[in-house]
Design a protein around this motif. Sequence first.
Motif, PDB file in Angstrom:
ATOM      1  N   GLN A 218       0.800  -1.221   0.000  1.00  0.00           N
ATOM      2  CA  GLN A 218       0.000   0.000   0.000  1.00  0.00           C
ATOM      3  C   GLN A 218       0.834   1.274   0.000  1.00  0.00           C
ATOM      4  O   GLN A 218       0.301   2.373  -0.032  1.00  0.00           O
ATOM      5  N   GLY A 219       2.120   1.155   0.091  1.00  0.00           N
ATOM      6  CA  GLY A 219       2.953   2.343   0.114  1.00  0.00           C
ATOM      7  C   GLY A 219       2.955   2.986   1.492  1.00  0.00           C
ATOM      8  O   GLY A 219       2.743   2.334   2.511  1.00  0.00           O
ATOM      9  N   MET A 220       3.185   4.291   1.518  1.00  0.00           N
ATOM     10  CA  MET A 220       3.270   5.028   2.767  1.00  0.00           C
ATOM     11  C   MET A 220       1.865   5.299   3.321  1.00  0.00           C
ATOM     12  O   MET A 220       1.162   6.186   2.834  1.00  0.00           O
ATOM     13  N   VAL A 221       1.473   4.549   4.321  1.00  0.00           N
ATOM     14  CA  VAL A 221       0.205   4.779   5.012  1.00  0.00           C
ATOM     15  C   VAL A 221       0.553   5.555   6.278  1.00  0.00           C
ATOM     16  O   VAL A 221       0.906   4.968   7.312  1.00  0.00           O
ATOM     17  N   TRP A 222       0.469   6.864   6.205  1.00  0.00           N
ATOM     18  CA  TRP A 222       0.992   7.702   7.283  1.00  0.00           C
ATOM     19  C   TRP A 222       0.296   7.496   8.625  1.00  0.00           C
ATOM     20  O   TRP A 222       0.974   7.521   9.665  1.00  0.00           O
ATOM     21  N   PRO A 223      -1.013   7.305   8.690  1.00  0.00           N
ATOM     22  CA  PRO A 223      -1.619   7.026  10.010  1.00  0.00           C
ATOM     23  C   PRO A 223      -1.049   5.780  10.680  1.00  0.00           C
ATOM     24  O   PRO A 223      -0.812   5.768  11.889  1.00  0.00           O
ATOM     25  N   SER A 224      -0.801   4.736   9.893  1.00  0.00           N
ATOM     26  CA  SER A 224      -0.237   3.511  10.462  1.00  0.00           C
ATOM     27  C   SER A 224       1.197   3.725  10.933  1.00  0.00           C
ATOM     28  O   SER A 224       1.593   3.260  12.007  1.00  0.00           O
ATOM     29  N   LEU A 225       1.970   4.453  10.147  1.00  0.00           N
ATOM     30  CA  LEU A 225       3.339   4.734  10.560  1.00  0.00           C
ATOM     31  C   LEU A 225       3.373   5.624  11.802  1.00  0.00           C
ATOM     32  O   LEU A 225       4.219   5.437  12.692  1.00  0.00           O
ATOM     33  N   GLY A 226       2.432   6.584  11.879  1.00  0.00           N
ATOM     34  CA  GLY A 226       2.350   7.420  13.077  1.00  0.00           C
ATOM     35  C   GLY A 226       1.977   6.613  14.302  1.00  0.00           C
ATOM     36  O   GLY A 226       2.511   6.855  15.405  1.00  0.00           O
ATOM     37  N   TRP A 227       1.085   5.631  14.125  1.00  0.00           N
ATOM     38  CA  TRP A 227       0.712   4.773  15.258  1.00  0.00           C
ATOM     39  C   TRP A 227       1.901   3.947  15.736  1.00  0.00           C
ATOM     40  O   TRP A 227       2.133   3.809  16.937  1.00  0.00           O
ATOM     41  N   MET A 228       2.667   3.424  14.804  1.00  0.00           N
ATOM     42  CA  MET A 228       3.849   2.641  15.192  1.00  0.00           C
ATOM     43  C   MET A 228       4.859   3.498  15.946  1.00  0.00           C
ATOM     44  O   MET A 228       5.397   3.083  16.995  1.00  0.00           O
ATOM     45  N   ALA A 229       5.123   4.702  15.424  1.00  0.00           N
ATOM     46  CA  ALA A 229       6.084   5.575  16.092  1.00  0.00           C
ATOM     47  C   ALA A 229       5.574   6.001  17.464  1.00  0.00           C
ATOM     48  O   ALA A 229       6.348   6.068  18.428  1.00  0.00           O
ATOM     49  N   ALA A 230       4.272   6.281  17.559  1.00  0.00           N
ATOM     50  CA  ALA A 230       3.704   6.676  18.856  1.00  0.00           C
ATOM     51  C   ALA A 230       3.801   5.538  19.860  1.00  0.00           C
ATOM     52  O   ALA A 230       4.089   5.760  21.046  1.00  0.00           O
ATOM     53  N   THR A 231       3.595   4.310  19.408  1.00  0.00           N
ATOM     54  CA  THR A 231       3.714   3.151  20.298  1.00  0.00           C
ATOM     55  C   THR A 231       5.146   2.989  20.786  1.00  0.00           C
ATOM     56  O   THR A 231       5.384   2.648  21.956  1.00  0.00           O
ATOM     57  N   LEU A 232       6.112   3.256  19.909  1.00  0.00           N
ATOM     58  CA  LEU A 232       7.524   3.141  20.283  1.00  0.00           C
ATOM     59  C   LEU A 232       7.858   4.046  21.467  1.00  0.00           C
ATOM     60  O   LEU A 232       8.525   3.630  22.421  1.00  0.00           O
ATOM     61  N   PHE A 233       7.372   5.290  21.423  1.00  0.00           N
ATOM     62  CA  PHE A 233       7.678   6.229  22.503  1.00  0.00           C
ATOM     63  C   PHE A 233       6.713   6.086  23.680  1.00  0.00           C
ATOM     64  O   PHE A 233       7.067   6.437  24.807  1.00  0.00           O
ATOM     65  N   ALA A 234       5.510   5.571  23.428  1.00  0.00           N
ATOM     66  CA  ALA A 234       4.566   5.378  24.527  1.00  0.00           C
ATOM     67  C   ALA A 234       5.055   4.311  25.497  1.00  0.00           C
ATOM     68  O   ALA A 234       4.827   4.409  26.713  1.00  0.00           O
ATOM     69  N   LEU A 235       5.740   3.297  24.976  1.00  0.00           N
ATOM     70  CA  LEU A 235       6.256   2.247  25.852  1.00  0.00           C
ATOM     71  C   LEU A 235       7.317   2.786  26.812  1.00  0.00           C
ATOM     72  O   LEU A 235       7.457   2.283  27.932  1.00  0.00           O
ATOM     73  N   ILE A 236       8.053   3.814  26.385  1.00  0.00           N
ATOM     74  CA  ILE A 236       9.050   4.402  27.275  1.00  0.00           C
ATOM     75  C   ILE A 236       8.357   5.049  28.470  1.00  0.00           C
ATOM     76  O   ILE A 236       8.780   4.880  29.625  1.00  0.00           O
ATOM     77  N   GLY A 237       7.264   5.790  28.216  1.00  0.00           N
ATOM     78  CA  GLY A 237       6.516   6.382  29.315  1.00  0.00           C
ATOM     79  C   GLY A 237       5.890   5.337  30.219  1.00  0.00           C
ATOM     80  O   GLY A 237       5.873   5.492  31.441  1.00  0.00           O
ATOM     81  N   MET A 238       5.387   4.248  29.626  1.00  0.00           N
ATOM     82  CA  MET A 238       4.807   3.176  30.437  1.00  0.00           C
ATOM     83  C   MET A 238       5.861   2.545  31.334  1.00  0.00           C
ATOM     84  O   MET A 238       5.638   2.322  32.525  1.00  0.00           O
ATOM     85  N   ARG A 239       7.036   2.285  30.768  1.00  0.00           N
ATOM     86  CA  ARG A 239       8.091   1.658  31.557  1.00  0.00           C
ATOM     87  C   ARG A 239       8.553   2.564  32.702  1.00  0.00           C
ATOM     88  O   ARG A 239       8.797   2.117  33.814  1.00  0.00           O
ATOM     89  N   ASN A 240       8.648   3.870  32.431  1.00  0.00           N
ATOM     90  CA  ASN A 240       9.076   4.802  33.476  1.00  0.00           C
ATOM     91  C   ASN A 240       8.015   4.991  34.552  1.00  0.00           C
ATOM     92  O   ASN A 240       8.322   5.507  35.630  1.00  0.00           O
ATOM     93  N   ALA A 241       6.767   4.592  34.270  1.00  0.00           N
ATOM     94  CA  ALA A 241       5.695   4.700  35.259  1.00  0.00           C
ATOM     95  C   ALA A 241       5.595   3.472  36.156  1.00  0.00           C
ATOM     96  O   ALA A 241       4.690   3.400  37.000  1.00  0.00           O
ATOM     97  N   ALA A 242       6.501   2.521  36.004  1.00  0.00           N
ATOM     98  CA  ALA A 242       6.479   1.323  36.849  1.00  0.00           C
ATOM     99  C   ALA A 242       6.606   1.724  38.315  1.00  0.00           C
ATOM    100  O   ALA A 242       7.451   2.542  38.660  1.00  0.00           O
ATOM    101  N   PRO A 243       5.755   1.191  39.196  1.00  0.00           N
ATOM    102  CA  PRO A 243       5.814   1.577  40.616  1.00  0.00           C
ATOM    103  C   PRO A 243       7.151   1.209  41.242  1.00  0.00           C
ATOM    104  O   PRO A 243       7.667   0.117  41.037  1.00  0.00           O
ATOM    105  N   GLY A 244       7.704   2.148  41.983  1.00  0.00           N
ATOM    106  CA  GLY A 244       8.995   1.917  42.608  1.00  0.00           C
ATOM    107  C   GLY A 244      10.169   2.410  41.797  1.00  0.00           C
ATOM    108  O   GLY A 244      11.312   2.343  42.259  1.00  0.00           O
ATOM    109  N   SER A 245       9.913   2.893  40.578  1.00  0.00           N
ATOM    110  CA  SER A 245      10.965   3.438  39.712  1.00  0.00           C
ATOM    111  C   SER A 245      12.173   2.508  39.622  1.00  0.00           C
ATOM    112  O   SER A 245      13.281   2.849  40.058  1.00  0.00           O
TER     113      SER A 245
END
Length: 292
Positions: A218-245
């Motif tokens: 399908q070529g460049m599907v920008w919404p899908s690529l944006g979702w992938m990139a957002a997930t990549l950085f969202a996991l960093i915030g989730m990991r840093n929110a682990a109780p007890g740091s």
Amino acid sequence: MSALRWRGNRFLVALLTVAVLCSAGVALYLNERNTRQQPHELALPGVGDWIELDVTAQDIDPGTGELTLFVVPVPHGGLAAGPDSTAFSRHVVITVQAATRTELRAAPGEAATPQAVAADFYNGTLTDYPFDRHHFALSFAASDTTGGVPVGLVVVNADPFFVVHPTSTPSASGATVLEGAVTRARSTFILAWFMIAAMWALALAVMAGAEVLYRGRQGMVWPSLGWMAATLFALIGMRNAAPGSPPIGSLIDYVAFFWAEGIIAACLTFTVVASSRVERRKRAEAAAGSGA
């Protein structure tokens, strides 16, 4: 008619499932709260003149390897100024040997004031999070004008992120030794396991999306690529929110976080490379068609 009945049954099953899960959650919370607030009575003499030490475990910090205990002496028998009185009838000195030597003093006719005592962890690895386990030990000894006084302990845990498992043994010097293990609370375990499952679920979801885009050409599907990139950085915030740091490089990272980040980054890069080839081929075909 049967379709409507099936939809109604599914809605009822969904409601019952939600009710069961909520009830189980409330039951787990009540059980953990009652367990944490349950006092542990250790080496209580029960008769004669003795001192009860009400020990509350607070401010547990595996990062610094330190546990803060608040100690409140309570007299019993002839040491009390009166029945059920918290005031002492004579001068008493309570010696606490932990990270440092601390003395708690009580004057006749006065109740002893609470005092903070620091205990060090002597083993345990913080990077084992959330399965890390730490141990501590300290001793209590009391004396008055006549000599040594027996000491009993009542230990309560007040830190919501940890559970203290105390034990007590008398030492050869006549002191009472408080030993214990500190582990993560049940709520921390549940959240840590949820984070591990969520990281893997998101990584596999991104992988599945990348496969769909690759096979569909399908070529460049920008919404899908944006979702992938957002997930990549969202996991960093989730990991840093682990109780007890927990520090980077903990067990939770090697079990889920590092793998999830690697999979998502690889899928995103692969999708962009494959999609760019599709886009170039489409432009070449369009140019060839317009030239013809």
